[in-house]
Design a protein around this motif. Structure first.
Motif, PDB file in Angstrom:
ATOM      1  N   GLU A   1      -5.451   6.260  -4.011  1.00  0.00           N
ATOM      2  CA  GLU A   1      -5.462   6.428  -2.585  1.00  0.00           C
ATOM      3  C   GLU A   1      -5.166   7.993  -2.491  1.00  0.00           C
ATOM      4  O   GLU A   1      -5.312   9.034  -2.778  1.00  0.00           O
ATOM      5  CB  GLU A   1      -5.474   5.398  -1.288  1.00  0.00           C
ATOM      6  CG  GLU A   1      -5.234   6.552  -0.318  1.00  0.00           C
ATOM      7  CD  GLU A   1      -5.034   5.244   1.057  1.00  0.00           C
ATOM      8  OE1 GLU A   1      -4.061   6.321   1.899  1.00  0.00           O
ATOM      9  OE2 GLU A   1      -5.876   4.687   1.718  1.00  0.00           O
ATOM     10  N   GLU A   2      -3.870   7.281  -3.716  1.00  0.00           N
ATOM     11  CA  GLU A   2      -3.029   8.789  -4.065  1.00  0.00           C
ATOM     12  C   GLU A   2      -4.102   9.525  -4.925  1.00  0.00           C
ATOM     13  O   GLU A   2      -3.850  10.949  -5.067  1.00  0.00           O
ATOM     14  CB  GLU A   2      -1.621   8.657  -4.840  1.00  0.00           C
ATOM     15  CG  GLU A   2      -0.598   9.854  -4.738  1.00  0.00           C
ATOM     16  CD  GLU A   2      -1.164  10.619  -3.584  1.00  0.00           C
ATOM     17  OE1 GLU A   2      -0.374  11.342  -4.005  1.00  0.00           O
ATOM     18  OE2 GLU A   2      -0.295  10.255  -2.177  1.00  0.00           O
ATOM     19  N   SER A   3      -4.733   8.517  -5.980  1.00  0.00           N
ATOM     20  CA  SER A   3      -4.538   9.538  -6.888  1.00  0.00           C
ATOM     21  C   SER A   3      -6.210  10.613  -7.093  1.00  0.00           C
ATOM     22  O   SER A   3      -6.705  11.274  -7.241  1.00  0.00           O
ATOM     23  CB  SER A   3      -5.463   8.604  -8.001  1.00  0.00           C
ATOM     24  OG  SER A   3      -4.363   7.873  -8.875  1.00  0.00           O
ATOM     25  N   PHE A   4      -7.230   9.559  -5.749  1.00  0.00           N
ATOM     26  CA  PHE A   4      -8.747   9.968  -5.385  1.00  0.00           C
ATOM     27  C   PHE A   4      -8.318  10.485  -4.118  1.00  0.00           C
ATOM     28  O   PHE A   4      -9.521  12.195  -4.472  1.00  0.00           O
ATOM     29  CB  PHE A   4      -9.532   9.172  -5.108  1.00  0.00           C
ATOM     30  CG  PHE A   4      -9.616   9.095  -6.770  1.00  0.00           C
ATOM     31  CD1 PHE A   4     -10.740   9.253  -7.456  1.00  0.00           C
ATOM     32  CD2 PHE A   4      -8.987   8.082  -7.316  1.00  0.00           C
ATOM     33  CE1 PHE A   4     -10.932   8.676  -8.141  1.00  0.00           C
ATOM     34  CE2 PHE A   4      -9.823   7.109  -8.600  1.00  0.00           C
ATOM     35  CZ  PHE A   4     -10.386   7.887  -9.488  1.00  0.00           C
TER      36      PHE A   4
ATOM     37  N   HIS B   1       0.664   1.378 -15.906  1.00  0.00           N
ATOM     38  CA  HIS B   1       2.385   0.808 -15.101  1.00  0.00           C
ATOM     39  C   HIS B   1       1.899  -0.571 -14.276  1.00  0.00           C
ATOM     40  O   HIS B   1       3.618  -0.513 -14.262  1.00  0.00           O
ATOM     41  CB  HIS B   1       1.914   2.379 -13.769  1.00  0.00           C
ATOM     42  CG  HIS B   1       3.642   2.401 -13.312  1.00  0.00           C
ATOM     43  ND1 HIS B   1       4.528   1.460 -12.370  1.00  0.00           N
ATOM     44  CD2 HIS B   1       4.597   2.926 -13.451  1.00  0.00           C
ATOM     45  CE1 HIS B   1       5.145   1.693 -11.357  1.00  0.00           C
ATOM     46  NE2 HIS B   1       6.042   3.037 -12.406  1.00  0.00           N
ATOM     47  N   PHE B   2       0.723  -0.941 -13.542  1.00  0.00           N
ATOM     48  CA  PHE B   2       0.993  -1.965 -13.456  1.00  0.00           C
ATOM     49  C   PHE B   2       1.051  -3.302 -14.404  1.00  0.00           C
ATOM     50  O   PHE B   2       1.867  -4.447 -13.736  1.00  0.00           O
ATOM     51  CB  PHE B   2      -0.221  -2.316 -12.907  1.00  0.00           C
ATOM     52  CG  PHE B   2      -0.672  -3.356 -11.761  1.00  0.00           C
ATOM     53  CD1 PHE B   2      -0.381  -2.383 -10.547  1.00  0.00           C
ATOM     54  CD2 PHE B   2      -1.483  -4.221 -11.910  1.00  0.00           C
ATOM     55  CE1 PHE B   2      -0.507  -3.351  -9.329  1.00  0.00           C
ATOM     56  CE2 PHE B   2      -2.128  -5.003 -10.177  1.00  0.00           C
ATOM     57  CZ  PHE B   2      -1.286  -4.610  -9.201  1.00  0.00           C
ATOM     58  N   ALA B   3       0.971  -2.849 -15.601  1.00  0.00           N
ATOM     59  CA  ALA B   3       0.685  -3.794 -16.520  1.00  0.00           C
ATOM     60  C   ALA B   3       2.590  -3.656 -16.580  1.00  0.00           C
ATOM     61  O   ALA B   3       2.864  -5.215 -16.553  1.00  0.00           O
ATOM     62  CB  ALA B   3       0.455  -3.607 -18.179  1.00  0.00           C
TER      63      ALA B   3
ATOM     64  N   THR C   1       3.744   6.217  -3.409  1.00  0.00           N
ATOM     65  CA  THR C   1       4.596   6.693  -3.240  1.00  0.00           C
ATOM     66  C   THR C   1       5.159   6.692  -4.691  1.00  0.00           C
ATOM     67  O   THR C   1       4.944   7.972  -5.243  1.00  0.00           O
ATOM     68  CB  THR C   1       5.818   6.273  -2.338  1.00  0.00           C
ATOM     69  OG1 THR C   1       6.258   5.305  -2.843  1.00  0.00           O
ATOM     70  CG2 THR C   1       6.116   6.612  -1.130  1.00  0.00           C
ATOM     71  N   ASP C   2       4.441   5.494  -5.379  1.00  0.00           N
ATOM     72  CA  ASP C   2       4.694   4.802  -6.813  1.00  0.00           C
ATOM     73  C   ASP C   2       4.115   5.987  -7.852  1.00  0.00           C
ATOM     74  O   ASP C   2       3.679   7.131  -9.059  1.00  0.00           O
ATOM     75  CB  ASP C   2       4.858   3.661  -7.478  1.00  0.00           C
ATOM     76  CG  ASP C   2       5.908   2.595  -7.145  1.00  0.00           C
ATOM     77  OD1 ASP C   2       7.452   3.561  -6.841  1.00  0.00           O
ATOM     78  OD2 ASP C   2       5.295   1.853  -7.678  1.00  0.00           O
ATOM     79  N   ALA C   3       2.718   6.092  -7.572  1.00  0.00           N
ATOM     80  CA  ALA C   3       1.629   7.090  -7.571  1.00  0.00           C
ATOM     81  C   ALA C   3       2.343   9.121  -7.773  1.00  0.00           C
ATOM     82  O   ALA C   3       2.081   9.403  -8.605  1.00  0.00           O
ATOM     83  CB  ALA C   3       0.318   6.652  -7.152  1.00  0.00           C
ATOM     84  N   ARG C   4       2.501   9.186  -6.743  1.00  0.00           N
ATOM     85  CA  ARG C   4       2.422  10.401  -6.086  1.00  0.00           C
ATOM     86  C   ARG C   4       3.737  10.608  -7.361  1.00  0.00           C
ATOM     87  O   ARG C   4       3.889  11.751  -7.973  1.00  0.00           O
ATOM     88  CB  ARG C   4       3.275  10.907  -4.788  1.00  0.00           C
ATOM     89  CG  ARG C   4       3.762  11.459  -4.332  1.00  0.00           C
ATOM     90  CD  ARG C   4       3.422  12.248  -2.858  1.00  0.00           C
ATOM     91  NE  ARG C   4       2.916  11.542  -2.105  1.00  0.00           N
ATOM     92  CZ  ARG C   4       2.818  10.312  -1.425  1.00  0.00           C
ATOM     93  NH1 ARG C   4       4.030  10.507  -1.248  1.00  0.00           N
ATOM     94  NH2 ARG C   4       2.064  10.137  -0.839  1.00  0.00           N
ATOM     95  N   ARG C   5       4.866   9.598  -7.579  1.00  0.00           N
ATOM     96  CA  ARG C   5       6.088   9.895  -8.826  1.00  0.00           C
ATOM     97  C   ARG C   5       5.662  10.331  -9.747  1.00  0.00           C
ATOM     98  O   ARG C   5       6.289  10.807 -10.568  1.00  0.00           O
ATOM     99  CB  ARG C   5       7.607   9.081  -8.375  1.00  0.00           C
ATOM    100  CG  ARG C   5       7.595   9.221  -6.896  1.00  0.00           C
ATOM    101  CD  ARG C   5       8.871  10.355  -6.299  1.00  0.00           C
ATOM    102  NE  ARG C   5       9.910  10.216  -7.485  1.00  0.00           N
ATOM    103  CZ  ARG C   5      10.717  10.967  -7.738  1.00  0.00           C
ATOM    104  NH1 ARG C   5      10.503  12.152  -7.244  1.00  0.00           N
ATOM    105  NH2 ARG C   5      11.783  11.007  -8.358  1.00  0.00           N
TER     106      ARG C   5
ATOM    107  N   HIS D   1       1.059  -1.143  -0.205  1.00  0.00           N
ATOM    108  CA  HIS D   1       0.152  -0.185   0.377  1.00  0.00           C
ATOM    109  C   HIS D   1       1.036   1.409  -0.103  1.00  0.00           C
ATOM    110  O   HIS D   1       0.655   2.340  -1.220  1.00  0.00           O
ATOM    111  CB  HIS D   1      -1.414  -0.256   1.343  1.00  0.00           C
ATOM    112  CG  HIS D   1      -1.549   0.834   1.222  1.00  0.00           C
ATOM    113  ND1 HIS D   1      -3.232   1.116   0.957  1.00  0.00           N
ATOM    114  CD2 HIS D   1      -2.024   2.302   1.494  1.00  0.00           C
ATOM    115  CE1 HIS D   1      -3.880   2.337   0.882  1.00  0.00           C
ATOM    116  NE2 HIS D   1      -3.159   2.684   1.456  1.00  0.00           N
ATOM    117  N   ALA D   2       1.754   0.882   0.874  1.00  0.00           N
ATOM    118  CA  ALA D   2       2.927   2.374   0.702  1.00  0.00           C
ATOM    119  C   ALA D   2       3.562   2.126  -0.310  1.00  0.00           C
ATOM    120  O   ALA D   2       3.626   3.173  -0.467  1.00  0.00           O
ATOM    121  CB  ALA D   2       4.141   1.965   2.281  1.00  0.00           C
TER     122      ALA D   2
END
Length: 496
Positions: free
Chosen positions: A157-160, A95-97, A71-75, A66-67
């Motif tokens: 969570e970071e996106s929304f 990105h996941f793929a 952090t990946d989404a934020r970057r 989750h952490a």
């Protein structure tokens, strides 16, 4: 855009570096983060604690993933300059793929909004975790795609911008057709499960598990709200107690002030009462001085130097008496109106009182000729012996017969004797046992035609004492007075 990010890849084995768009990456075997990690935790905890080991590993892996997802989404959002939540989310599956987690398929029933109504149903095809368990030949009791659930919930969570948790409902490692997930805010996750996957609660066993981190988070959130509510209620109660204490302090101060004022009033009343009593007694003494001086002055020849000295003594006594009267007027409380006298056959009416006779302030009147009496009998009642003797002398010198007593009861016994011819009652007002007013009331009941002359140091007593008595039947003579003033008032009453 996401594909362009991953195209910029460089590998330098000599330096031990893998870079993608200038970000350093690591290649880690999938099994080491899944099946092998669970086996390692089981070995550490030992035999008989397999379920405890699996739950511990699940929570640890979920929290870590989750952490990482956040952090990946934020970057990546900063690199891609994605602004709105949907654009940020859209980058996630690609990105996941590219990073080898799985292929993502979002269910159209999902509601992707930036508020607590958010929920997403999605499927991970080719999940690295499920494949690891299948290839390892182990079938778990619970879903095993823990890192997939944690990473995807962290990214969203970071996106929304709101807390989210993901739960795997179906898992290929357990024999299901696909790895299917439900994501929602922690407080709404069970509600969404009941609505969209009710069969989970009908199987009679725990087939899914909400990550312990979010269970704790929800409990902590509820505890925080409870604490805030308690603090709010404590603050409100404290404010109420402060207000009550302030009102109590104000009431205490007000009560103390009232008590202080009452104490001061009581002290002042005591002082005034004492001063009034002293003034009354002093007034009686001055009555003796003025009266005796007047008698002595009248007995001396007109050209006697002693007579002139006695006159000055009388005048000084009159001035002192006037000063004493001012103190009496100041110290005396307002009179309580008494019921009018109603002797049989008398007029029950209020009348304008006769002017109260007495010595005016600053008077320097000489001893006037005494109006002679005609031998009438005067019943004189005065409790002060010195005044009584002086009044006896005054009355005798004026030509009256005198019955003198210091006891109102004795005076009433004389009045009851019909053989005693009594023309007028001359009585003091303030006496122990019975006041002059009460004596007059009883005397008039015995002798309705009796005339009454009150003697008092209080000029204001006139209206109260004489109220209800037949006009011309009662008057007030203010102490101190001279023989001539006494004689004139007696003559006026007897002749009226």
């Amino acid at each position: 855009m996401v594909s362009r990010y991953f195209v910029r890849r460089r590998e330098d084995a000599a330096r031990g570096r893998i870079e993608i768009s200038n970000e350093r990456y690591l290649l880690i075997r999938a099994a080491s983060l899944s099946l092998e990690f669970f086996n390692l935790v089981r070995e550490i905890l030992g035999a008989g604690r397999e379920r405890e080991a699996d739950l511990f590993a699940q929570d640890l892996v979920y929290d870590l993933a989750h952490a990482l997802g956040k952090t990946d989404a934020r970057r990546f959002h900063a690199w891609s300059q994605a602004r709105d939540p949907i654009s940020r989310l859209a980058c996630g599956p690609v990105h996941f793929a590219h990073t080898g987690w799985a292929e993502v398929e979002i269910d159209p029933r999902s509601l992707l909004v930036a508020n607590p109504d958010y929920f997403m149903i999605y499927t991970h095809h080719g999940s690295f975790e499920a494949e690891t368990w299948v290839e390892g030949g182990r079938r778990p009791e619970l879903p095993v795609c823990i890192m997939n659930a944690g990473y995807s919930s962290g990214w969203c969570e970071e996106s929304f911008g709101l807390p989210l948790v993901a739960v795997e409902i179906h898992c290929r490692a357990r024999g299901d057709d696909a790895c299917r997930f439900l994501m929602a805010p922690p407080r709404r996750i069970e509600e969404r499960l009941q609505r969209h996957f009710p069969e989970v609660f009908q199987e009679g066993k725990a087939s899914i598990r909400v990550p312990d981190f979010f269970v704790r988070q929800r409990l902590e959130e509820e505890l925080r709200r409870s604490r805030e509510d308690l603090e709010r209620r404590v603050a409100e109660r404290t404010a109420e107690l402060i207000q009550l204490n302030q009102r109590l302090q104000e009431e205490i101060r007000a009560r103390q002030q009232v008590e202080q004022e009452a104490l001061q009033a009581a002290r002042w009343e005591a002082v005034v009462h004492l001063a009034g009593g002293i003034a009354h007694d002093f007034n009686n003494l001055m009555g003796v001085v003025v009266g005796e001086a007047s008698l002595l002055e009248a007995s001396l020849p007109a050209d006697s130097p002693v007579r002139a000295a006695v006159g000055r003594m009388r005048e000084a006594g009159q001035v002192a008496a006037n000063l004493t009267r001012q103190l009496i007027d100041f110290s005396r409380p307002a009179l309580q109106k008494t019921a009018p006298l109603e002797p049989g056959g008398m007029e029950n009416e209020s009348r304008p009182p006769m002017a109260a006779a007495g010595i005016e302030a600053g008077s320097s009147a000489k001893a006037a000729p005494v109006a002679a009496g005609s031998g009438e009998t005067i019943l004189m009642v005065e409790d002060q012996a010195a005044l009584r003797r002086m009044f006896e002398q005054m009355l005798s010198s004026c030509g009256y017969r005198v019955l003198s007593s210091g006891d109102p009861g004795e005076a009433l016994r004389w009045l009851s004797d019909k053989e005693k011819a009594i023309a007028l009652l001359l009585t003091d007002v303030v006496m122990p046992g019975m006041s002059g007013r009460d004596l007059a009331e009883r005397a008039l009941a015995l002798r309705p035609g009796l005339k009454v002359l009150f003697m008092s140091g209080y000029p204001d007593d006139d209206e109260t004492l004489c109220q209800g008595i037949k006009r011309g039947q009662a008057e007030l003579l203010v102490k101190p007075f001279t023989p001539s003033q006494l004689s004139e008032r007696l003559r006026h009453l007897l002749d009226s």
